[in-house]
Design a protein around this motif. Structure first.
Motif, PDB file in Angstrom:
ATOM      1  N   PRO A 114       1.023  -1.051   0.166  1.00  0.00           N
ATOM      2  CA  PRO A 114      -0.117  -0.063   0.012  1.00  0.00           C
ATOM      3  C   PRO A 114       1.127   0.809   0.409  1.00  0.00           C
ATOM      4  N   GLY A 115       2.133   0.708   0.883  1.00  0.00           N
ATOM      5  CA  GLY A 115       2.506   3.233   1.308  1.00  0.00           C
ATOM      6  C   GLY A 115       3.941   2.959  -0.463  1.00  0.00           C
ATOM      7  N   ILE A 116       3.682   1.469  -0.636  1.00  0.00           N
ATOM      8  CA  ILE A 116       4.558   1.855  -2.653  1.00  0.00           C
ATOM      9  C   ILE A 116       4.053   2.593  -3.602  1.00  0.00           C
ATOM     10  N   LEU A 117       2.061   1.823  -3.488  1.00  0.00           N
ATOM     11  CA  LEU A 117       1.658   2.052  -4.124  1.00  0.00           C
ATOM     12  C   LEU A 117       1.524   4.121  -4.369  1.00  0.00           C
ATOM     13  N   VAL A 118       1.088   4.158  -2.640  1.00  0.00           N
ATOM     14  CA  VAL A 118       0.899   5.462  -2.771  1.00  0.00           C
ATOM     15  C   VAL A 118       1.576   6.446  -2.861  1.00  0.00           C
ATOM     16  N   ALA A 119       3.498   6.213  -3.038  1.00  0.00           N
ATOM     17  CA  ALA A 119       4.653   6.510  -3.581  1.00  0.00           C
ATOM     18  C   ALA A 119       4.349   6.301  -5.952  1.00  0.00           C
ATOM     19  N   ILE A 120       3.680   5.580  -5.233  1.00  0.00           N
ATOM     20  CA  ILE A 120       4.145   5.848  -7.541  1.00  0.00           C
ATOM     21  C   ILE A 120       3.056   6.224  -8.042  1.00  0.00           C
ATOM     22  N   ILE A 121       1.779   6.242  -7.450  1.00  0.00           N
ATOM     23  CA  ILE A 121       0.238   7.373  -7.165  1.00  0.00           C
ATOM     24  C   ILE A 121       1.011   9.116  -6.855  1.00  0.00           C
TER      25      ILE A 121
ATOM     26  N   VAL B 208      -8.322   9.941  -5.352  1.00  0.00           N
ATOM     27  CA  VAL B 208      -9.729   8.920  -5.146  1.00  0.00           C
ATOM     28  C   VAL B 208      -8.395   7.713  -5.683  1.00  0.00           C
ATOM     29  N   ALA B 209      -8.207   7.298  -6.122  1.00  0.00           N
ATOM     30  CA  ALA B 209      -7.537   6.029  -6.659  1.00  0.00           C
ATOM     31  C   ALA B 209      -6.745   5.700  -6.077  1.00  0.00           C
TER      32      ALA B 209
ATOM     33  N   THR C  42      -4.948   2.000  -1.195  1.00  0.00           N
ATOM     34  CA  THR C  42      -4.946   1.154   0.369  1.00  0.00           C
ATOM     35  C   THR C  42      -5.468   1.009   0.602  1.00  0.00           C
ATOM     36  N   ARG C  43      -6.747   1.183   0.566  1.00  0.00           N
ATOM     37  CA  ARG C  43      -7.997   0.643   1.688  1.00  0.00           C
ATOM     38  C   ARG C  43      -8.467  -1.183   1.162  1.00  0.00           C
ATOM     39  N   VAL C  44      -8.265  -0.429   0.042  1.00  0.00           N
ATOM     40  CA  VAL C  44      -8.194  -2.431  -0.732  1.00  0.00           C
ATOM     41  C   VAL C  44      -7.229  -3.150  -0.565  1.00  0.00           C
ATOM     42  N   PHE C  45      -5.956  -2.885  -0.141  1.00  0.00           N
ATOM     43  CA  PHE C  45      -5.020  -3.676   0.159  1.00  0.00           C
ATOM     44  C   PHE C  45      -4.594  -3.451   1.466  1.00  0.00           C
ATOM     45  N   LEU C  46      -5.328  -2.347   2.673  1.00  0.00           N
ATOM     46  CA  LEU C  46      -5.197  -2.497   4.001  1.00  0.00           C
ATOM     47  C   LEU C  46      -5.702  -3.542   4.546  1.00  0.00           C
ATOM     48  N   LYS C  47      -7.418  -3.615   3.935  1.00  0.00           N
ATOM     49  CA  LYS C  47      -8.504  -4.747   3.579  1.00  0.00           C
ATOM     50  C   LYS C  47      -7.953  -5.724   4.119  1.00  0.00           C
ATOM     51  N   LYS C  48      -7.506  -5.882   2.379  1.00  0.00           N
ATOM     52  CA  LYS C  48      -6.680  -7.607   2.975  1.00  0.00           C
ATOM     53  C   LYS C  48      -6.123  -7.896   3.352  1.00  0.00           C
ATOM     54  N   LYS C  49      -5.230  -7.260   3.856  1.00  0.00           N
ATOM     55  CA  LYS C  49      -3.743  -7.207   4.923  1.00  0.00           C
ATOM     56  C   LYS C  49      -4.786  -7.460   6.429  1.00  0.00           C
ATOM     57  N   GLY C  50      -5.936  -7.013   6.660  1.00  0.00           N
ATOM     58  CA  GLY C  50      -6.888  -7.357   7.924  1.00  0.00           C
ATOM     59  C   GLY C  50      -7.277  -8.260   7.774  1.00  0.00           C
ATOM     60  N   THR C  51      -8.009  -8.915   7.126  1.00  0.00           N
ATOM     61  CA  THR C  51      -8.438 -10.065   6.228  1.00  0.00           C
ATOM     62  C   THR C  51      -7.404 -11.546   6.499  1.00  0.00           C
TER      63      THR C  51
END
Length: 384
Positions: free
Chosen positions: A291-298, A368-369, A374-383
């Motif tokens: 998630p953090g890496i994707l934020v860096a790219i965006i 928004v993306a 980030t929300r999707v990956f954090l949700k997957k990480k939580g599950t």
């Protein structure tokens, strides 16, 4: 005495809270004024033609194999042999309608390349008849019905942002393909392999300083090295390489912070199960830091979209779709560089504001993306 101290503290807290509220209102007001001004000036200029046409007008001679014309037609502006209807647009004659079986759809230019005519194309000349200032009825009469080949001079109106939009997308993709692997790999080395000490501190200090260098300096460096020394000329590759260097500090720093968030116990558990360091990084650390890496790219994409100074000196300001990676045909203007030149050269604030509206929409979409991903990956990480 205690009451006095309490009252003084209350006054200070109230003043501080009031200052915070005032700063917030002032910030929101300034942002609203800026965005409101851009929308007020730019929205009237945004239409379908603005987002679908090329920037420059294009004049072309085309050859058309005419068809058998109908015997009678009540519409005096209809050209039966071409299956088109003409209309007036100021002093120009434009194509207002094209039949489904019209031969203009299979027209070819002088290089015998397909060049189908479109509605809103301007007819300047048909055969030897100059019809650009005729009425639609006179122009239709001047184009003789019958069979054979007719040569027409056509003006395709410009005024659209398609070349700059395509060039911006090219620059984004090229810059990320170059910068993302290097930046992520560097962050992994600094966080997972490099030994703590003065050298590592010096490297991080240099990265922080690189992030603060003005973009115009990167542009001058890119012009000297990529454009002149390596003879890439003004091109999207020279621009992408320059932006890649600019993006490295952001990608490295943000990715390294994401890697630091992974608990040390995860690494130790992985090593305890017999995994190698490389396996641990690939299977445990990188997925957790994604998630953090994707934020860096965006965030990097946002900087690419908003950059102009560095690209003016490396990619150029030609409003065309790049015809390659290097060379004269690879020079291209992005949305921001075109907006800059519109203000500087012609003072066209309205068109520049319309481009700014498109940039605002693009940046909002990226934000928004970023949040959604980030929300999707954090949700997957939580599950998990």
């Amino acid at each position: 005495m205690e009451n006095k101290k309490w009252n003084n503290r209350k006054i200070k807290d109230g003043a501080l809270q009031g200052l915070i509220y005032l700063s917030t209102v002032l910030t929101v007001a300034i942002l609203a004024v800026i965005i409101g001004f851009i929308l007020y000036k730019g929205i009237p200029g945004i239409n379908l033609n603005f987002v679908t046409r090329m920037w420059d007008d294009k004049t072309t001679f085309v050859n058309i194999e005419t068809k058998e014309a109908p015997g009678n037609n009540s519409n005096g502006a209809y050209v039966g042999s071409l299956g088109i209807t003409l209309a007036q647009d100021g002093e120009k004659i434009i194509i207002s309608h094209i039949d489904s079986d019209s031969p203009v759809k299979t027209a070819t230019n002088m290089k015998k390349e397909a060049y189908p005519l479109k509605e809103k194309d301007v007819i300047l000349k048909a055969g030897s008849a100059a019809i650009d200032k005729m009425t639609p009825q006179e122009a239709a009469a001047a184009i003789k019905d019958g069979t054979g080949t007719i040569r027409i001079k056509v003006l395709r109106p410009g005024g659209g942002i398609v070349p700059m939009l395509v060039s911006t997308i090219y620059i984004i993709l090229l810059s990320l393909v170059i910068a993302a692997p290097i930046g992520i790999s560097s962050a992994i080395y600094l966080n997972e392999y490099a030994k703590r000490g003065r050298i590592l501190s010096l490297i991080r200090f240099a990265i922080q300083n690189l992030a603060g260098i003005p973009s115009i300096i990167y542009g001058l460096f890119g012009m000297l090295v990529f454009v002149q020394l390596l003879k890439m000329q003004y091109s999207i590759l020279a621009g992408a390489l320059t932006l890649s260097i600019m993006l490295l500090p952001t990608i490295i720093s943000t990715t390294e912070e994401a890697l630091k968030e992974i608990p040390k116990a995860y690494r130790e558990s992985s090593f305890g199960l017999g995994a190698t360091k490389l396996q641990t990084i690939a299977k445990i650390i990188l997925p957790g830091a994604l998630p953090g890496i994707l934020v860096a790219i965006i965030l990097s994409i946002g900087r690419i979209v908003g950059e102009s100074a560095a690209l003016i000196w490396t990619a150029g300001t030609v409003a065309q779709i790049p015809g390659g990676l290097v060379g004269g045909k690879a020079a291209a203007a992005t949305l921001t560089t075109k907006m800059y030149w519109l203000i500087k050269e012609s003072g066209d604030l309205a068109t520049a504001s319309s481009i700014a509206v498109v940039l605002l929409v693009l940046i909002i979409a990226l934000n928004v993306a970023s949040k959604m991903i980030t929300r999707v990956f954090l949700k997957k990480k939580g599950t998990n």
